[in-house]
Design an enzyme around this catalytic site. Structure first.
Site, PDB file in Angstrom:
ATOM      1  N   ASP A  11      11.158  -2.450 -63.055  1.00 11.78           N
ATOM      2  CA  ASP A  11      12.523  -2.156 -63.012  1.00 11.78           C
ATOM      3  C   ASP A  11      13.357  -3.070 -62.314  1.00 11.78           C
ATOM      4  O   ASP A  11      14.102  -2.720 -61.396  1.00 11.78           O
ATOM      5  CB  ASP A  11      12.590  -0.677 -62.523  1.00 11.78           C
ATOM      6  CG  ASP A  11      12.577  -0.430 -61.156  1.00 11.78           C
ATOM      7  OD1 ASP A  11      13.005   0.614 -60.611  1.00 11.78           O
ATOM      8  OD2 ASP A  11      11.806  -1.272 -60.433  1.00 11.78           O
ATOM      9  N   ASP A 242       7.982  -5.075 -53.764  1.00  7.62           N
ATOM     10  CA  ASP A 242       7.433  -5.221 -54.965  1.00  7.62           C
ATOM     11  C   ASP A 242       6.217  -6.289 -55.346  1.00  7.62           C
ATOM     12  O   ASP A 242       5.182  -6.085 -55.538  1.00  7.62           O
ATOM     13  CB  ASP A 242       8.240  -5.138 -56.093  1.00  7.62           C
ATOM     14  CG  ASP A 242       8.963  -3.784 -56.452  1.00  7.62           C
ATOM     15  OD1 ASP A 242       9.828  -3.871 -57.354  1.00  7.62           O
ATOM     16  OD2 ASP A 242       8.441  -2.563 -55.999  1.00  7.62           O
TER      17      ASP A 242
HETATM   18  O1  RIB Z   1      11.364   1.913 -52.774  1.00  6.18           O
HETATM   19  C1  RIB Z   1      11.224   0.702 -53.149  1.00  6.18           C
HETATM   20  C2  RIB Z   1      10.959   0.737 -54.638  1.00  6.18           C
HETATM   21  O2  RIB Z   1      12.050   1.087 -55.504  1.00  6.18           O
HETATM   22  C3  RIB Z   1      10.871  -0.709 -55.056  1.00  6.18           C
HETATM   23  O3  RIB Z   1       9.980  -0.756 -56.374  1.00  6.18           O
HETATM   24  C4  RIB Z   1      12.370  -1.008 -55.624  1.00  6.18           C
HETATM   25  O4  RIB Z   1      12.531  -2.052 -56.682  1.00  6.18           O
HETATM   26  C5  RIB Z   1      12.622   0.142 -56.214  1.00  6.18           C
HETATM   27  O5  RIB Z   1      12.296   0.270 -57.417  1.00  6.18           O
HETATM   28 CA    CA Z   2      10.978  -1.936 -58.483  1.00  8.03          CA
END
Ligand code: RIB
Ligand code: CA
Length: 312
Positions: A11, A242
């Site tokens: 995302d 990520d």
């Molecule tokens: O809590 C961190 C996550 O939430 C990561 O994947 C960031 O990109 C958001 O999607």
């Molecule tokens: Ca993410």
């Protein structure tokens, strides 16, 4: 060297974008497809951001539009972290190519079924697409090597005191995934709040001199605003969540992990969306996830740096 076949579900999102840079720049992965989830921003925006990053990396990877919202709940986004467009900071050109027309779950199932080898799934956003795949095509479980995800946390939350954003956005989807029986590597906040990028790292990225180095520096400049304002305990670092899910596949020795039984709270008033991690094996249940909880930060940042250096 045989490349690791993976499907990325993300995302974008600043740290998702860095994860894509690591996955592509490392040269170690056969990336079958990128699918986009609604989370950091709406599906419309995360999809557009994925298309932009693909152009930046000059990567020949099909992108599929994922689910518009969680399985049962209204979408919540993280614009407080990632901004109005979800990838605020650098000015990236409009995407040159469109996404693929095939519906996301059909595309994922087809890739898995047609593959002569098992494929690793790498979700770094809410797990709506992955859960929908597993519910619609349970037979593909036998074609999934592992799910290496960013999400959850054993002893902390970030969108609530106990819940991490990716899980909290779609807790029912997360429960489907953790109860699926598919091997899981869980890169939660316990490790990602140690996977920090500091100003000197950002300056090193910028000094590489290529376009990707400039873009990652501008992304981290923006991403750091939230962390320096809201997470002073991280001493000025921003949590590069990520890329952990990819880095663990590249070199698990830079991490510390242990098998744990994990489930997801679906009815708690204060604890909805919490990954309940039996870190001390109190319940004596069979572990269903490899919980990652520590990292060699220097090696991690160096791995990203070397990958970015080889990109356009
Ligand atoms: O809590 C961190 C996550 O939430 C990561 O994947 C960031 O990109 C958001 O999607
Ligand atoms: Ca993410």
């Amino acid at each position: 060297m045989t490349k690791i076949p993976i499907l990325i579900d993300c995302d974008p999102g600043h740290d998702d974008a860095v994860m894509l840079m690591l996955a592509v720049g490392s040269g170690l992965f056969d990336i079958k497809a990128i699918t986009t989830s609604a989370g950091n921003q709406t599906q419309e925006k995360t999809l557009k951001n994925a298309l932009k990053i693909r152009d930046l990396l000059k990567a020949d990877i099909p992108i599929y539009r994922g689910c518009e919202k969680p399985l049962f709940r209204q979408l919540i986004i993280a614009d407080h972290v990632h901004g109005e467009m979800g990838l605020d900071g650098p000015a990236l050109p409009e995407p040159e190519l469109a996404y693929e027309a095939t519906p996301v779950v059909e595309a994922m199932a087809r890739i898995l079924i047609d593959s002569p080898e098992k494929i690793t799934l790498v979700p770094t956003g809410p797990l709506t697409n992955i859960a929908t795949l597993l519910l619609a095509f349970p037979e593909v479980k036998s074609k999934i090597e592992r799910i290496s995800l960013m999400g959850g946390g054993a002893f902390r939350g970030n969108i609530t005191p106990t819940a991490e954003f990716n899980i909290y956005v779609d807790p029912e989807a997360a429960a489907v995934v953790f109860r699926s029986g598919v091997p899981i590597t869980m890169c939660g906040l316990d490790v990602t709040h140690k996977a920090l990028v500091f100003q000197e790292d950002i300056d090193r990225f910028r000094a590489i001199g290529n376009q990707t180095g400039t873009v990652i520096a501008e992304l981290m400049d923006f991403f750091s605003i939230y962390y320096r304002r809201e997470r002073p305990e991280l001493d000025g670092g921003a949590a590069l969540h990520d890329p952990c899910a990819i880095a663990w596949l590249i070199d698990p020795t830079m991490f510390t992990s242990k098998p744990c039984y994990v489930d997801v709270e679906l009815t708690g008033t204060l604890t909805l969306g919490t990954t309940v991690v039996d870190f001390f094996d109190v319940l004596k249940k069979t572990p269903n996830a490899e919980l990652v909880y520590d990292i060699d930060r220097e090696r991690y940042i160096q791995l990203i740096y070397e990958s970015v250096r080889g990109l356009p």
